[in-house]
Design a protein around this motif. Sequence first.
Motif: not given
Length: 70
Positions: A53-70
Motif C-alpha cells: 500500500e505504501c508503494a502504491n501511495i508513493c507512486r501516486s504521489c510521484a505521478n502527482a509531483c511530476r504533473q505539478m512540476a511540468s
Amino acid sequence: MKHLNDCAEICFQAAGLMARNSHSSKDFCNLCATMCEGCATECDKFQDEHCKECANICRSCANACRQMAS
C-alpha cells in the motif's frame, strides 16, 4: 527506514512550497517525485500488505509531483 523518513520530509516541504506558490516548488516537486519513486521501489521489496500500500501511495504521489512540476 531513513529513506521513508526522508521521503516524508521532502513531501511535506514540497506541499508547503506549493501552497505558498514558491519559485522553488517546481524543483522540490521533481525531487519529491524522485524520492517517492525510490521509496516505492524499497517498499515493493517486502510482501507485507502495508508495504504494498505504501508503494502504491508513493507512486501516486510521484505521478502527482511530476504533473505539478511540468
